[in-house]
Design an enzyme around this catalytic site. Structure first.
Site, PDB file in Angstrom:
ATOM      1  CD  GLN A 340      -1.299   0.200   3.466  1.00  0.00           C
ATOM      2  OE1 GLN A 340      -1.663  -0.797   3.946  1.00  0.00           O
ATOM      3  NE2 GLN A 340      -1.460   1.334   4.403  1.00  0.00           N
ATOM      4  CG  HIS A 488      -3.182  -1.948   9.779  1.00  0.00           C
ATOM      5  ND1 HIS A 488      -3.088  -1.261   8.632  1.00  0.00           N
ATOM      6  CD2 HIS A 488      -2.401  -3.213   9.536  1.00  0.00           C
ATOM      7  CE1 HIS A 488      -2.471  -2.063   7.698  1.00  0.00           C
ATOM      8  NE2 HIS A 488      -2.113  -2.990   8.317  1.00  0.00           N
ATOM      9  CG  ASN A 508       0.127  -6.150   6.877  1.00  0.00           C
ATOM     10  OD1 ASN A 508      -0.841  -4.997   6.481  1.00  0.00           O
ATOM     11  ND2 ASN A 508       0.983  -5.412   7.536  1.00  0.00           N
TER      12      ASN A 508
END
Length: 541
Positions: A340, A488, A508
Site C-alpha cells: 500500500q 489498521h 497484510n
C-alpha cells in the site's frame, strides 16, 4: 532519568584538568540499557576479564548470551547462545560462532567506555549519591556527540553512562542512550563463567554475516571496546545500512535525507535487536520499513473507526464443526500480496480481499478487484483515500454503484489518491450485502473464515513490534482490543495452532518484504490486538 539529563547542560568552560579515571579491567556488573528513542529498557549482566581476553554478557536474564574469547582461535572467537525458533522447532537452545579475522579480531567486550579522553566537569548528586561528572564531546560533520559518565565519589565506580547526539543541521537530538550500572564487583572471576559455550554444539550463523556481528555484540555499538574507536562502531552501522539500501533499492534525494534515514534505521535496528533477545513467541527482522520514522509508520495505519451502527446483518451460523486449521491460500481464494506504500489505504485492501475471496468461493475463479476505485470514488460515503477509511463504507459505495471494477479494467493501485473514473471500467462483481461478526466472538470469526471465506478485520497495529514482525505467533500484552484501539485493516485468511498457540493467519498489505512473505500469525489469546473486535465479510452476486 530527568535529573540525570540535566548533567548535559554543564558548560565546557567548567572543565578542569583532571582526566577520566582508569576503570577496572576485571569485573562483574549488572545493569540496564535504556534506549529512549525506542522505548527499550533492557537488563544485562556482564563478566569481564580483559587481562585474559575473556568476556560474557547476558541479556534479559540469560535469554541471549554473548561470549568473547580472545584466547580461542587465531584471531579470537565470539559465541552467541540464544533460543532458536524455526519452522520445525521452537525455543531450542542454539550456539552460533563468529570467528575473528586479521582485520577484525575478537577481543573482550566491556560495558564501561574508555575515559582517557574525558574531563572532569564538576560534581552532581544522583539519587542522593555524590558523584564526579566526566564529559567528552566530539563533532562529526554537523553532529555534535556528547558522552557523560557519573562516577561514585565514595567507591570511584561508574554509576551511569549517557550519550546524546545533537544534529546542528536539523536542530534536534538524533540519538540517545543510557547505561545504568546497578552492581559492580571487582573480585577475580571463575574462568568457567566464560566456558558455557562448551556445553553446546556451536556452528556458523545461517545467511550473510555482517548483520550477525551487530546482532551478536550490541554492547559494542554503545561503549566500543578497548581495541576499537568510535569510527569502527560507525563503520559497522554504515555497512549494514548500505546493505539495507541495496536490498530494498533505497534512493534518497540528498545527503540530508540520507542522514535522517540512517538515524531512523539505527534506532529501529536497535529496537529489533533488543526485542529479539527477550525470547518471545515471535521474532522481528529488518524490513523495507526500517528507515521510516514512527510518524511515517502511523500514516500506513489508515483504519478510522467510527461510532454508531455500521449496517450489515449480524453473522449467525448453525455450523459448529469446522476444521482445526484452515488456509484459504491453499484453495486459491487469496490474491498475491500488495504494497500500500506510505498511504493510509489499508481499508481498501481489506475490502477487496474479502470480496475476492467471496467471489472465488462462489465462482471458483480468482478475479483481482480494484483498491484504487475505492480510494478515488468512495469519499462521499465517509472514506478519505490515503487519509483512512472503513470497510463498511466501501461496501455501501459498491452496493449503491452496483459494481466494483476489476483491477485490470480500472487501472493499477497508485499509492495515492486519484481521479474517479469507475463508469468507464468493466465490472468485477456486485454485492448483495455484508455480514458483521459479533464483537469479540472468536468462535463466530473462526466459523465465518472456514465457511464463507477470507474476512476483513481491523486490528491494533500501533506497536513498533508489529511494524518489524518477521516470524512466529505475534502476541503483545500491550496490544489493544477495544474498538478505539483499532487502526489498521487486514484480512483473516485462515487459522491454526503452532506449539500450542492458537493463531489467526493474517494477510497484510505492506509487501512481501514485511512479515512472513507478507503474512503474520496473530495470537487468538485474549483477542489480542482486537482481531475479532470489528470483523466483516462481503456477500457477492
Amino acid at each position: 532519568m530527568a535529573a540525570w539529563r540535566l548533567i548535559l547542560f554543564f558548560s565546557l568552560a567548567m572543565m578542569v584538568a583532571a582526566r577520566g579515571p582508569e576503570l577496572p579491567s576485571t569485573y562483574h556488573v549488572t545493569g540496564l540499557i535504556y534506549l529512549p528513542k525506542g522505548s527499550v529498557s533492557e537488563p544485562f549482566e556482564a563478566w569481564v576479564d580483559a587481562s585474559n581476553g575473556m568476556s560474557r554478557i547476558d541479556y534479559y536474564g540469560g535469554t541471549a548470551q554473548v561470549i568473547n574469547r580472545g584466547d580461542v582461535g587465531r584471531y579470537g572467537t565470539m559465541f552467541k547462545i540464544v533460543f532458536e525458533t524455526t519452522k520445525t522447532f521452537t525455543n531450542r537452545r542454539a550456539c552460533f560462532v563468529i570467528n575473528g579475522t586479521f582485520e577484525g579480531k575478537v577481543m573482550p567486550q566491556g560495558v564501561f567506555p574508555d575515559l582517557k579522553d574525558y574531563n572532569n566537569v564538576g560534581n552532581a548528586t544522583y539519587f542522593g549519591v555524590e558523584t564526579d561528572v566526566y564529559y567528552y564531546e566530539n563533532t562529526v560533520n554537523t553532529k555534535k556527540n556528547a558522552y557523560s559518565m557519573l562516577i561514585n565519589k565514595a567507591t570511584q565506580m561508574p554509576m551511569v553512562f549517557q550519550f546524546v547526539g545533537y544534529d546542528e543541521l536539523f536542530g534536534s537530538h538524533y540519538d540517545e542512550y543510557i547505561l545504568q550500572y546497578t552492581t559492580i564487583n571487582t573480585s577475580s572471576i571463575d574462568p568457567s563463567v566464560f566456558d558455557i559455550y562448551k556445553f553446546h554444539s556451536c556452528g556458523p550463523f545461517p545467511g550473510p554475516g555482517l548483520a550477525h556481528v551487530m546482532h551478536a555484540n550490541p554492547m559494542f555499538e554503545l561503549v566500543g571496546s578497548p581495541d576499537h574507536d568510535s569510527s569502527t562502531q560507525s563503520s559497522q552501522l554504515d555497512k549494514q545500512f548500505d546493505q539495507f539500501k541495496q536490498k530494498h533499492n533505497k534512493q534518497y534525494k540528498d545527503v540530508v535525507e540520507h542522514e535522517v534515514r540512517k538515524t531512523h534505521f539505527q534506532h529501529n535496528f536497535r529496537f529489533i535487536d533488543s526485542t529479539n533477545r527477550q525470547k518471545l513467541t515471535y521474532s522481528l527482522g529488518v524490513n523495507h520499513l526500517t528507515d521510516r520514522s514512527d510518524d511515517e509508520l502511523k500514516i500506513m495505519r489508515g483504519y478510522r473507526p467510527s461510532k454508531g451502527p455500521k449496517g450489515g446483518d449480524v453473522f449467525t451460523s448453525d455450523v459448529t464443526d469446522v476444521p482445526e486449521d484452515w488456509d484459504w491460500r491453499l484453495q486459491g481464494a487469496v490474491s498475491p500480496i500488495k504494497d500500500q506504500g506510505i498511504c493510509g489505504s489499508c481499508w481498501s485492501f481489506g475490502t477487496t480481499g474479502t470480496i475476492e475471496g467471496a467471489y472465488f468461493v462462489k465462482h471458483k475463479k480468482m478475479v483481482r478487484m480494484s483498491e484504487q476505485v475505492l480510494m478515488d470514488c468512495s469519499w462521499g460515503y465517509g472514506n478519505n483515500g490515503c487519509d483512512g477509511g472503513e470497510t463498511f463504507r466501501a461496501y455501501q459505495w459498491i452496493m449503491d454503484n452496483k459494481c466494483i471494477p476489476k483491477e485490470d479494467g480500472y487501472g493499477p493501485y497508485l499509492q495515492q489518491d486519484g481521479y474517479c473514473h469507475n463508469k468507464a471500467a468493466p465490472c468485477g462483481t456486485s454485492l448483495t450485502g455484508y455480514k458483521k461478526i459479533p464483537t469479540g466472538n472468536l468462535t463466530a470469526l473462526r466459523i465465518a473464515v472456514a465457511t464463507h471465506g477470507p474476512v476483513a478485520v481491523a486490528i491494533d497495529a500501533s506497536l513498533k513490534s508489529f511494524s518489524f514482525y518477521a516470524f512466529g505467533v505475534y502476541y503483545d500484552r500491550q496490544c489493544g482490543n477495544k474498538e478505539e484501539d483499532l487502526d489498521h485493516s487486514v484480512l483473516a485468511v485462515g487459522y491454526g495452532t503452532m506449539d500450542g498457540q492458537d493463531y489467526w493467519l493474517i494477510k497484510n498489505s505492506w509487501s512481501t518484504h514485511w512479515g512472513n512473505d507478507g503474512y503474520v500469525l496473530m495470537s487468538q489469546k485474549d483477542n489480542n490486538c482486537g482481531v475479532a473486535t470489528d470483523a466483516d465479510f462481503a456477500q457477492v452476486q
